[in-house]
Design an enzyme around this catalytic site. Structure first.
Site, mmCIF file in Angstrom:
data_model
loop_
_atom_site.group_PDB
_atom_site.id
_atom_site.type_symbol
_atom_site.label_atom_id
_atom_site.label_comp_id
_atom_site.label_asym_id
_atom_site.label_seq_id
_atom_site.Cartn_x
_atom_site.Cartn_y
_atom_site.Cartn_z
ATOM 1 C CB CYS A 1 -18.151 -2.121 -22.689
ATOM 2 S SG CYS A 1 -18.521 -3.852 -22.302
ATOM 3 C CG HIS B 1 -22.066 -1.618 -25.466
ATOM 4 N ND1 HIS B 1 -20.842 -1.458 -26.072
ATOM 5 C CD2 HIS B 1 -21.997 -2.784 -24.781
ATOM 6 C CE1 HIS B 1 -20.065 -2.487 -25.776
ATOM 7 N NE2 HIS B 1 -20.742 -3.307 -24.988
ATOM 8 C CD GLU C 1 -21.556 1.295 -28.347
ATOM 9 O OE1 GLU C 1 -21.035 0.163 -28.272
ATOM 10 O OE2 GLU C 1 -21.582 2.099 -27.382
#
Length: 213
Positions: free
Chosen positions: A82, A195, A197
């Site tokens: 990001c 993202h 994650e």
């Protein structure tokens, strides 16, 4: 085999979410704000959330900007997530013009998206999207190859990378009728706008691919 992976702790990013995702990939994540540890890491991830200028300021205030550049000179795997990807550019235009790390030529500018009927598309971009190859075989040898071409990832952003070199942008996605950069790469350096994650199993697969580099 358990792999070491250092996450740069400069006060920006989903640090613990990234750590937990890496653990699920059988990695041994290390959270560090020490410049020497960052510069000498085996693998390095630079996360980031919020505004470009504030993140760049925090990185410099901690001396970790120079540490990241020292690390990149060693030609080991690097992933910017990001705003962590955006910081690789020369400048960012969020709330004024701010200097980035200058690893890639180009800038980060606000997404001026519109729909097919010409009306503005709502920004920020929030939600799931499937990046596609920016040019033939641009996913080869990258973490995208592990995740597969149909993988979907979670995006949250109002600004997008504008690369000076078309070869640097390896993945794109659409916001209305506007095409924006979803990932950049050069040699051992990767950056993604989304993202991983926060992207469930596809995100895990992407991180696993990064750990295999």
């Amino acid at each position: 085999m358990t792999l070491n992976c250092t996450i740069v702790d400069y006060g920006s990013g989903n640090l613990f979410s990234v750590m937990e995702s890496l653990k699920r990939c059988n990695a041994s994540p290390i959270l560090s704000s020490d410049p020497d540890s960052v510069a000498n890491a085996d693998r390095l991830i630079l996360p980031g959330v919020g505004a470009f200028g504030r993140a760049a300021e925090q990185l410099r205030a901690t001396g970790l900007d120079a540490a990241v550049l020292r690390y990149l000179e060693r030609e080991r795997p690097f992933l910017g997530i990001c705003v962590g990807m955006q910081l690789l550019m020369e400048t960012g235009e969020e709330f004024g013009v701010h200097r980035g790390l200058g690893v890639f030529e180009g800038t980060v500018s606000k997404i001026a998206a519109e729909r097919e009927d010409g009306k503005p598309e709502r920004v920020p971009v929030i939600g799931w999207n499937t990046p596609r190859e920016a040019f033939p075989n641009s996913f080869d040898g990258t973490p995208f190859a592990t995740a597969g071409p149909g993988a979907a990832y979670y995006f949250v952003h109002s600004f997008a990378v504008q690369c000076a070199s078309k070869a640097a942008a390896i993945a794109v996605t659409d916001v209305g009728t506007t095409q924006v950069t979803a990932a950049i790469a050069r040699d051992h350096i990767f950056g993604v706008q989304f993202h991983p994650e926060r992207s469930a199993l596809d995100g895990q697969s992407f991180l696993a691919g990064f750990l295999q580099l």
